[in-house]
Design a protein around this motif. Structure first.
Motif, short mmCIF file in Angstrom:
data_model
loop_
_atom_site.label_atom_id
_atom_site.label_comp_id
_atom_site.label_asym_id
_atom_site.label_seq_id
_atom_site.Cartn_x
_atom_site.Cartn_y
_atom_site.Cartn_z
N LEU A 1 -41.89 11.65 -20.20
CA LEU A 1 -43.13 12.40 -20.40
C LEU A 1 -42.83 13.87 -20.68
O LEU A 1 -43.36 14.47 -21.61
N ILE A 2 -41.95 14.44 -19.87
CA ILE A 2 -41.57 15.85 -20.07
C ILE A 2 -40.89 16.02 -21.43
O ILE A 2 -41.22 16.92 -22.21
N GLN A 3 -39.95 15.10 -21.72
CA GLN A 3 -39.24 15.19 -23.01
C GLN A 3 -40.21 15.09 -24.18
O GLN A 3 -40.12 15.81 -25.16
N TYR B 1 -43.62 15.53 -24.30
CA TYR B 1 -44.76 16.45 -24.46
C TYR B 1 -44.42 17.91 -24.18
O TYR B 1 -45.13 18.80 -24.66
N PHE B 2 -43.39 18.19 -23.42
CA PHE B 2 -43.16 19.58 -23.02
C PHE B 2 -41.85 20.18 -23.54
O PHE B 2 -41.67 21.38 -23.49
N ALA B 3 -40.94 19.35 -24.03
CA ALA B 3 -39.63 19.88 -24.41
C ALA B 3 -39.71 20.77 -25.65
O ALA B 3 -38.89 21.66 -25.83
N GLY C 1 -34.10 26.20 -23.62
CA GLY C 1 -35.45 25.98 -23.11
C GLY C 1 -35.50 24.87 -22.09
O GLY C 1 -34.65 24.78 -21.20
N VAL C 2 -36.49 23.98 -22.23
CA VAL C 2 -36.67 22.87 -21.29
C VAL C 2 -35.45 21.96 -21.30
O VAL C 2 -34.91 21.65 -22.37
N GLY C 3 -34.99 21.51 -20.14
CA GLY C 3 -33.97 20.47 -20.08
C GLY C 3 -32.81 20.76 -19.17
O GLY C 3 -32.15 19.84 -18.70
N ASP C 4 -32.52 22.02 -18.91
CA ASP C 4 -31.42 22.33 -17.99
C ASP C 4 -32.01 22.81 -16.67
O ASP C 4 -33.21 22.74 -16.44
N ASP C 5 -31.15 23.32 -15.79
CA ASP C 5 -31.64 23.78 -14.49
C ASP C 5 -32.46 25.06 -14.62
O ASP C 5 -33.34 25.33 -13.80
N CYS C 6 -32.13 25.86 -15.60
CA CYS C 6 -32.88 27.10 -15.88
C CYS C 6 -33.03 27.23 -17.39
O CYS C 6 -32.22 26.70 -18.15
N SER D 1 -43.76 29.20 -18.40
CA SER D 1 -43.33 27.98 -17.74
C SER D 1 -44.54 27.35 -17.06
O SER D 1 -45.54 28.03 -16.79
N LEU D 2 -44.44 26.05 -16.80
CA LEU D 2 -45.59 25.25 -16.40
C LEU D 2 -45.30 24.46 -15.14
O LEU D 2 -44.45 23.57 -15.15
N GLY D 3 -45.97 24.79 -14.08
CA GLY D 3 -45.92 23.98 -12.87
C GLY D 3 -47.11 23.04 -12.88
O GLY D 3 -48.26 23.47 -12.82
N LEU D 4 -46.80 21.76 -12.98
CA LEU D 4 -47.87 20.76 -13.15
C LEU D 4 -47.83 19.80 -11.97
O LEU D 4 -46.81 19.16 -11.71
N THR D 5 -48.94 19.70 -11.25
CA THR D 5 -49.05 18.74 -10.16
C THR D 5 -50.12 17.72 -10.54
O THR D 5 -51.25 18.10 -10.85
N ARG E 1 -43.65 30.18 -26.38
CA ARG E 1 -42.88 28.96 -26.22
C ARG E 1 -42.82 28.55 -24.75
O ARG E 1 -42.55 29.38 -23.87
N LEU E 2 -43.07 27.27 -24.49
CA LEU E 2 -42.88 26.71 -23.15
C LEU E 2 -41.38 26.55 -22.91
O LEU E 2 -40.70 25.86 -23.67
N VAL E 3 -40.84 27.19 -21.87
CA VAL E 3 -39.39 27.20 -21.68
C VAL E 3 -38.94 26.48 -20.41
O VAL E 3 -37.74 26.41 -20.14
N GLY E 4 -39.89 25.94 -19.64
CA GLY E 4 -39.47 25.23 -18.44
C GLY E 4 -40.66 24.95 -17.54
O GLY E 4 -41.80 25.23 -17.92
N GLY E 5 -40.38 24.39 -16.40
CA GLY E 5 -41.46 24.10 -15.48
C GLY E 5 -41.04 23.18 -14.38
O GLY E 5 -39.84 22.98 -14.14
N ASP E 6 -42.03 22.62 -13.73
CA ASP E 6 -41.78 21.70 -12.64
C ASP E 6 -42.93 20.71 -12.61
O ASP E 6 -44.08 21.11 -12.84
N THR E 7 -42.65 19.46 -12.38
CA THR E 7 -43.67 18.44 -12.37
C THR E 7 -43.62 17.72 -11.03
O THR E 7 -42.57 17.21 -10.65
N THR E 8 -44.74 17.74 -10.32
CA THR E 8 -44.76 17.13 -8.99
C THR E 8 -46.01 16.28 -8.83
O THR E 8 -46.96 16.39 -9.61
P1 ADP Z 1 -34.65 20.33 -11.53
O1 ADP Z 1 -34.75 19.23 -10.55
O2 ADP Z 1 -33.28 20.77 -11.87
O3 ADP Z 1 -35.59 21.47 -11.25
P2 ADP Z 1 -36.50 18.92 -13.15
O4 ADP Z 1 -36.24 17.47 -13.16
O5 ADP Z 1 -37.60 19.46 -12.28
O6 ADP Z 1 -35.14 19.70 -12.92
O7 ADP Z 1 -36.82 19.39 -14.63
C1 ADP Z 1 -35.97 19.08 -15.68
C2 ADP Z 1 -36.21 20.02 -16.81
O8 ADP Z 1 -37.54 19.81 -17.28
C3 ADP Z 1 -36.08 21.48 -16.44
O9 ADP Z 1 -35.54 22.18 -17.53
C4 ADP Z 1 -37.51 21.92 -16.23
O10 ADP Z 1 -37.67 23.29 -16.54
C5 ADP Z 1 -38.26 21.02 -17.20
N1 ADP Z 1 -39.61 20.71 -16.76
C6 ADP Z 1 -40.02 19.98 -15.69
N2 ADP Z 1 -41.35 19.90 -15.63
C7 ADP Z 1 -41.82 20.60 -16.69
C8 ADP Z 1 -43.11 20.89 -17.18
N3 ADP Z 1 -44.23 20.49 -16.56
N4 ADP Z 1 -43.21 21.66 -18.28
C9 ADP Z 1 -42.10 22.10 -18.90
N5 ADP Z 1 -40.87 21.85 -18.50
C10 ADP Z 1 -40.71 21.10 -17.41
#
Ligand code: ADP
Ligand code: MG
Length: 329
Positions: free
Chosen positions: A15-17, A19-21, A33-38, A94-98, A124-131
């Motif tokens: 889903l992240i790959q 829609y958000f990558a 951008g999206v995909g690594d630890d930072c 960056s996008l924190g999505l719950t 550009r969306l460059v990262g985030g967290d999905t919970t």
């Molecule tokens: P980590 O556990 O190392 O934090 P994640 O599995 O949470 O890695 O996320 C993997 C990659 O996906 C990271 O680069 C993160 O920034 C990105 N990512 C996660 N959720 C989102 C999101 N909602 N929007 C954009 N990027 C996201």
């Protein structure tokens, strides 16, 4: 959703790959951008990094069942509005999505609404967290502004003119309409649009940098937000009800109810309020035209403190907190 049961992990990663990558335009200043630890980003060397965060929570900032496409737009828009109010050029977010569950249709529509606005503003969306959890969207956005051109709340001066962009109160009327407290009639769609799809005044804010003295975006209503400028600047301000810019929908509401509250204290408009040296009025008018915004002179900055609201008959109305009763007709 790292806390998801095992069979879900792959699909949520997908889903992240999907829609958000690659959400938003390619930018040379994004090394990773999206995909690594930072994410790895290259801020320009000679500008300030402007940074903001805004969260929308279900049941608080949006209703259960809200249109995901509009939510994607609004969640980004409110952050871009903060950057606009600082005079900054948006760059990354960056996008924190719950989410209560991984719902592909919901995420697809949400990402689409966000992507259209992101492209329009070059961010550009460059990262985030999905919970997993009760639905909420938290965005953290960054932009750039040349030192000295930033629009701080703290730089209003007595004698400045107070301006607002666009029209006031429409989002509040849109909310009243959604809650069944007001019928927008022919303006129904326009009010819903103003509530759900605010247009951040990014170009206006950037061009006002170095010209306006102070600025804020109107998220809590003119009285409260102009009050923030006053407090930060150590000044007072007055505005005149008769000068407030009202849409056709706003004028219709006022004609029927006599109630000024949505225009004074209604939230969520995301217009800009700024203060300006009167000598720069013509320059500001040209800037507003070039930015495609209608801006209206609504009042003045004065010595002293507090926000003073002047009625059409010249009387000053009290703006006591929670003082709705002073204004309803
Ligand atoms: P980590 O556990 O190392 O934090 P994640 O599995 O949470 O890695 O996320 C993997 C990659 O996906 C990271 O680069 C993160 O920034 C990105 N990512 C996660 N959720 C989102 C999101 N909602 N929007 C954009 N990027 C996201
Ligand atoms: Mg993570």
């Amino acid at each position: 959703m790292s806390d998801a049961p095992h069979p879900m992990i792959q699909s949520e990663f997908d889903l992240i790959q999907t829609y958000f990558a690659a959400l938003g335009p390619h930018r040379e200043d994004v090394d990773l951008g999206v995909g690594d630890d930072c994410a790895l980003l290259r801020p320009p060397p000679n500008r300030l990094l402007a940074q903001t965060q805004d969260t929308l929570a279900e049941g608080v900032h949006f209703a259960v069942g809200a249109d995901p496409e509009a939510l994607g737009h609004k969640a980004l828009a409110v952050n871009l509005s903060d950057l606009a109010a600082m005079g900054a050029e948006p760059a990354w977010f960056s996008l924190g999505l719950t989410l209560p569950q991984a719902d592909t249709a919901w995420v697809a529509a949400f990402a689409h609404g966000m992507a259209v606005l992101a492209r329009a503003h070059g961010v550009r969306l460059v990262g985030g967290d999905t919970t997993r959890g009760p639905r909420s969207i938290s965005i953290h956005a960054q932009g750039f502004v040349a030192a000295g051109r930033e629009l701080r709340r703290s730089r209003a001066r007595p004698g400045d003119l107070v301006y607002v962009s666009g029209t006031l109160g429409d989002a509040a009327l849109g909310l009243m309409q959604q809650q069944g407290e007001w019928d927008g009639g022919a303006q129904h769609a326009a009010l819903a649009e103003r509530l759900h799809r605010p247009e951040p005044r990014v170009l206006l804010g950037r061009r006002l940098g170095g010209v306006a003295h102070a600025a804020i975006d109107l998220s809590d209503g003119l009285a409260a937000d102009l009050g923030h400028i006053c407090t930060a600047s150590g000044v007072g301000a007055r505005f005149e009800l008769g000068r407030l810019p009202l849409s056709a929908a706003g004028r219709a509401y006022l004609a029927v109810t006599g109630d000024w509250m949505p225009f004074i204290a209604g939230g969520d408009d995301y217009e800009l309020c700024f203060t300006l040296d009167p000598a720069l009025e013509r320059e500001a008018a040209a800037i507003c035209r070039a930015a495609g915004c209608v801006c209206r002179h609504v009042g003045e900055v004065v010595a002293g403190d507090g926000v003073h609201c002047i009625a059409p008959d010249g009387a000053e109305l009290s703006l006591a907190r929670g003082g709705y009763e002073h204004f309803s007709g």
